[in-house]
Design an enzyme around this catalytic site. Structure first.
Site, PDB file in Angstrom:
ATOM      1  N   ARG A  79       5.510  45.685  52.452  1.00 31.27           N
ATOM      2  CA  ARG A  79       6.260  44.919  51.444  1.00 31.27           C
ATOM      3  C   ARG A  79       5.354  43.886  50.779  1.00 31.27           C
ATOM      4  NH1 ARG A  79      12.408  44.173  54.062  1.00 31.27           N
ATOM      5  NH2 ARG A  79      12.328  46.121  55.213  1.00 31.27           N
TER       6      ARG A  79
ATOM      7  N   TYR B   1      13.880  51.928  60.746  1.00 29.04           N
ATOM      8  CA  TYR B   1      13.276  53.245  60.980  1.00 29.04           C
ATOM      9  C   TYR B   1      11.768  53.107  61.203  1.00 29.04           C
ATOM     10  CZ  TYR B   1      17.570  55.630  59.328  1.00 29.04           C
ATOM     11  OH  TYR B   1      18.859  56.092  59.164  1.00 29.04           O
TER      12      TYR B   1
ATOM     13  N   ASP C 236      20.708  42.221  62.823  1.00 27.67           N
ATOM     14  CA  ASP C 236      20.251  43.361  62.024  1.00 27.67           C
ATOM     15  C   ASP C 236      18.783  43.622  62.374  1.00 27.67           C
ATOM     16  OD1 ASP C 236      20.755  44.865  59.093  1.00 27.67           O
ATOM     17  OD2 ASP C 236      18.686  44.287  59.461  1.00 27.67           O
TER      18      ASP C 236
ATOM     19  N   ASP D 299      21.961  49.932  62.390  1.00 34.34           N
ATOM     20  CA  ASP D 299      21.071  48.876  62.896  1.00 34.34           C
ATOM     21  C   ASP D 299      21.698  47.489  62.828  1.00 34.34           C
ATOM     22  OD1 ASP D 299      20.904  48.315  60.165  1.00 34.34           O
ATOM     23  OD2 ASP D 299      18.778  47.806  60.276  1.00 34.34           O
ATOM     24  N   GLU D 300      23.025  47.435  62.831  1.00 34.55           N
ATOM     25  CA  GLU D 300      23.691  46.133  62.740  1.00 34.55           C
ATOM     26  C   GLU D 300      24.827  46.006  63.742  1.00 34.55           C
ATOM     27  OE1 GLU D 300      24.944  45.112  58.669  1.00 34.55           O
ATOM     28  OE2 GLU D 300      23.255  46.383  58.081  1.00 34.55           O
TER      29      GLU D 300
HETATM   30  P1  TTP Z   1      18.481  48.251  56.306  1.00 41.35           P
HETATM   31  O1  TTP Z   1      18.957  47.388  57.423  1.00 41.35           O
HETATM   32  O2  TTP Z   1      19.149  48.088  54.992  1.00 41.35           O
HETATM   33  O3  TTP Z   1      16.938  48.021  56.037  1.00 41.35           O
HETATM   34  P2  TTP Z   1      15.732  47.953  57.049  1.00 41.35           P
HETATM   35  O4  TTP Z   1      16.202  47.808  58.451  1.00 41.35           O
HETATM   36  O5  TTP Z   1      14.808  49.091  56.787  1.00 41.35           O
HETATM   37  O6  TTP Z   1      14.980  46.647  56.581  1.00 41.35           O
HETATM   38  P3  TTP Z   1      15.410  45.112  56.783  1.00 41.35           P
HETATM   39  O7  TTP Z   1      14.356  44.505  57.638  1.00 41.35           O
HETATM   40  O8  TTP Z   1      15.411  44.560  55.404  1.00 41.35           O
HETATM   41  O9  TTP Z   1      16.764  45.083  57.413  1.00 41.35           O
HETATM   42  O10 TTP Z   1      18.625  49.763  56.731  1.00 41.35           O
HETATM   43  C1  TTP Z   1      18.472  50.196  58.084  1.00 41.35           C
HETATM   44  C2  TTP Z   1      17.884  51.580  58.089  1.00 41.35           C
HETATM   45  O11 TTP Z   1      18.743  52.474  57.417  1.00 41.35           O
HETATM   46  C3  TTP Z   1      16.555  51.667  57.367  1.00 41.35           C
HETATM   47  O12 TTP Z   1      15.465  51.347  58.217  1.00 41.35           O
HETATM   48  C4  TTP Z   1      16.539  53.073  56.878  1.00 41.35           C
HETATM   49  C5  TTP Z   1      17.991  53.434  56.679  1.00 41.35           C
HETATM   50  N1  TTP Z   1      18.346  53.383  55.244  1.00 41.35           N
HETATM   51  C6  TTP Z   1      18.289  54.556  54.514  1.00 41.35           C
HETATM   52  O13 TTP Z   1      17.970  55.611  55.055  1.00 41.35           O
HETATM   53  N2  TTP Z   1      18.593  54.514  53.189  1.00 41.35           N
HETATM   54  C7  TTP Z   1      18.973  53.373  52.552  1.00 41.35           C
HETATM   55  O14 TTP Z   1      19.234  53.387  51.341  1.00 41.35           O
HETATM   56  C8  TTP Z   1      19.049  52.159  53.324  1.00 41.35           C
HETATM   57  C9  TTP Z   1      19.468  50.867  52.680  1.00 41.35           C
HETATM   58  C10 TTP Z   1      18.726  52.220  54.660  1.00 41.35           C
HETATM   59 CA    CA Z   2      17.811  46.281  59.043  1.00 40.23          CA
HETATM   60 CA    CA Z   3      21.123  46.978  58.139  1.00 47.01          CA
END
Ligand code: TTP
Ligand code: CA
Ligand code: CA
Length: 627
Positions: A60, A23, A18, A120-121
């Site tokens: 954060r 973004y 992940d 992103d996964e």
């Molecule tokens: P996530 O993987 O949930 O979060 P993240 O990558 O920003 O942070 P982390 O390091 O904790 O993984 O989401 C991936 C992307 O998806 C995130 O960068 C922005 C988008 N996103 C949204 O637009 N709205 C949302 O509610 C979520 C959860 C994510």
């Molecule tokens: Ca992520």
């Molecule tokens: Ca994710």
């Protein structure tokens, strides 16, 4: 309800990766001055500085959270950089993020079966690669093991001991380890290599979980973030699950998890061990009972799907407060824009990837004015998908009318719509050698097929050879042709996705030489290397932010405008006729946040706990020196 799948006899090595604050990383790559700075990506909105959708780890630390508005974030972190998400057709344009995700997928898929799970996964099945490494160059045979791998978090090992990396190295190189652990050690080295490669080639860091199955890999991938990986040796599974709240487990985030808590007093996954399989079957039926019993023991037979492309495409927009849509013409105008984007994306998927989407679904959220029950659910509606922007627009409007009729009856009344989205799902590959999608869709053995395609919109199909004209795009769930129905299933099975010959074969492994570490990489001042690339035809092009087409993934769509005061549990009771187990998380991710939250409450656990600071490589990555 969840169903247990038979477990493979042989041990597997599965990774879940992940990307960190994804973004934000994409924006930092576009503007390196943002590196090491508290930064957040906000969805365009003129109210209170817009809604945050991604937050950097620096921000954060100040307490900035995704649930905040831009103005709130500035209050807690005055130095924060707020970057606007690109906008197109008056809504967020996520292509730049989709394409960035595709770059990462292309790198990861070189090591084994790869399933793109969201924007992103990714899940990887590294079993073959790990076996090969174990045979040819096991960690203990090398004089030194890959440096980044020694930074792994191993669940069995205490994390706060003095020479942690030496301990990890010793664990990775144990000559007396059992076969499973040896494979996992190879998996840890492979994933570390891949993460370094991703960083070198894309400038993105990611975190990972490495375990014997998907469930465990996913559970731990967010445990140590950012830029770290966590390994789950089989000996640590019971302890790990013993204290894990049931709601954190995939598929237990919603009603089933609540029932376990309320009806059986089960708070943690470990508590489930107190019930026999028969007892659990008595409560939840044979399939779910067995699934629960196995889950409690860390067993999961779920396979990594061979899928680099999204299962669905979706576009949505929310209209909070005074922006709510109150008449047909404003709904039509927005639906037209959403359908235009959807149409571009499915056309691009068709020409780039030879994939056809069959079902169009409309989700909306409405409130009835002057009524206590103002949050009654607007039913989701679906129908066969017809290609061509005009047709999609027309059908989407019909779906809306149908939903509105069910929602409000025939009485003329004031209503307001607070979110709208359209998704294209049930996507299948056109077998090579088929020249006419139209014929293919309407073949005698595919009477279940429902897509009504305008052949003029499918100009780039391979000429037909052989007699696979009617190779079946099998449907387990059949839609009524040309009819509107309430949405019941957004998924397409793995078998349906494997119609193309040879698609399931893992790619030849490429060896990564020598040692390396993300820390090392970061300490060098490396020029950006994110030129657009073409990866073996998997991705036709990497468009820039202005582009609106592309082999995109349905992903976390986030908020378009606001609604932070949504009750996460509000999705449990329902007029939505969704089969929760079959909901494609990708589809959900495309929907407006209000709807996402509602559905995610049923299908996925909340995020992992706040990451611990471990003095790992990421600090160098985001430090000002790096800029
Ligand atoms: P996530 O993987 O949930 O979060 P993240 O990558 O920003 O942070 P982390 O390091 O904790 O993984 O989401 C991936 C992307 O998806 C995130 O960068 C922005 C988008 N996103 C949204 O637009 N709205 C949302 O509610 C979520 C959860 C994510
Ligand atoms: Ca992520
Ligand atoms: Ca994710």
């Amino acid at each position: 309800m969840p169903v247990a799948r038979p477990e493979p006899q042989e041990p597997r090595v599965i990774a879940h990766l992940d990307l960190d604050c994804f973004y934000v990383q994409v924006e930092q790559r576009r503007n390196p001055a943002l590196r090491g700075q508290p930064t957040a990506v906000v969805q365009y909105n003129d109210w209170k500085g817009g809604g945050l959708i991604a937050v950097s780890y620096e921000a954060r630390k100040f307490g900035v959270k995704r649930s905040m508005r831009g103005d709130e974030a500035k209050n807690v972190c005055p130095g924060i950089n707020l970057v606007q998400v690109p906008v197109s057709r008056d809504k967020a344009d996520l292509n730049v993020y989709r394409n960035a995700g595709s770059e990462v997928v292309a790198i990861l898929s070189t090591k084994g079966k790869c399933e793109r799970a969201s924007i992103d996964e990714v899940y990887l099945d590294l079993t073959d690669a790990a076996k090969e490494m174990l045979l040819e160059s096991p960690p203990e045979s090398s004089e030194f093991t890959f440096e980044e791998a020694t930074k792994s978090n191993i669940l069995d090992l205490p994390s706060d001991v003095g020479d942690r990396e030496e301990n990890v190295k010793a664990w990775l190189c144990r000559a007396d380890a059992n076969y499973q652990d040896k494979l996992l050690a190879c998996g840890a080295v492979l994933v570390a290599q891949l993460r370094v490669k991703v960083l070198e080639e894309t400038q993105f860091t990611c975190s990972a979980g490495i375990a014997h199955n998907k469930m465990l890999a996913k559970l731990v991938s967010g445990m140590h973030k950012p830029a770290q990986q966590t390994v789950v040796p089989s000996s640590s599974v019971q302890d790990f699950l013993a204290s894990l709240p049931v709601k954190k487990m995939k598929q237990l985030g919603g009603k089933l998890g609540s029932s376990l808590q309320d009806d059986l007093g089960v708070k943690t996954v470990g508590d489930l061990l107190g019930f026999t399989e028969e007892k659990l079957q008595e409560y939840y039926g044979v399939n779910t009972g067995t699934w629960l019993w196995k889950t409690a023991r860390g067993f999961s037979g779920e396979e990594v799907e061979d899928r680099l492309l999204p299962k669905s495409h979706g576009c949505g927009k929310t209209f909070p407060g005074p922006k709510a849509l109150k008449n047909h013409s404003s709904v039509k105008s927005w639906l037209d824009k959403l359908c235009e984007e959807l149409s571009e994306r499915i056309q691009s998927d068709l020409s780039c990837n030879k994939r056809v989407a069959q079902t169009l679904t409309l989700h909306a959220r409405a409130s009835k004015e002057n009524e206590c029950n103002s949050m009654k659910k607007f039913p989701s509606k679906s129908c066969p998908l017809r290609y061509g922007t005009g047709k999609i627009q027309e059908d989407a409007m019909k779906l809306f009318e149908s939903g509105l009729h069910d929602f409000w009856g025939s009485r003329s009344a004031r209503w307001s719509i607070t979110s709208l989205s359209v998704t294209a799902s049930k996507i299948f590959d056109i077998p090579s050698g088929t020249n006419s999608i139209l014929k293919y869709i309407k073949g005698p053995s595919s009477n279940a097929s429902t897509a009504i395609l305008d052949s003029s919109s499918t100009p780039e199909l391979t000429p037909f050879v052989g007699n696979n004209l009617y190779m079946t795009p099998v449907h387990e769930e059949q839609c009524e042709p040309s009819s509107i129905k309430e949405e019941c299933d957004n998924s397409i099975s793995a078998t349906q996705c494997r119609l193309i010959e040879g698609k399931g074969a893992p790619k030849k492994l490429s060896k990564v030489q020598g040692t390396g570490s993300i820390l090392k990489f970061l300490s060098q001042s490396q020029p950006a290397q994110h030129e657009k690339r073409n990866f073996d035809g998997l991705i036709c092009s990497h468009q820039g932010p202005e582009s609106s087409s592309g082999a995109s993934v349905a992903e976390q769509h986030g908020r378009d405008n606001i609604n932070t005061a949504v009750d996460h549990s509000s999705g449990s009771g329902d007029t939505w006729m969704l089969n929760v187990e079959d909901i494609d998380p990708d589809v959900v991710g495309e929907l407006p946040l209000e709807i996402q939250r509602e559905i995610q409450g049923w299908i996925r656990p909340s995020k992992q706990a706040t990451p611990k600071k471990r003095g790992s490589t990421i600090s160098s990555y985001f430090s000002p020196a790096r800029r």
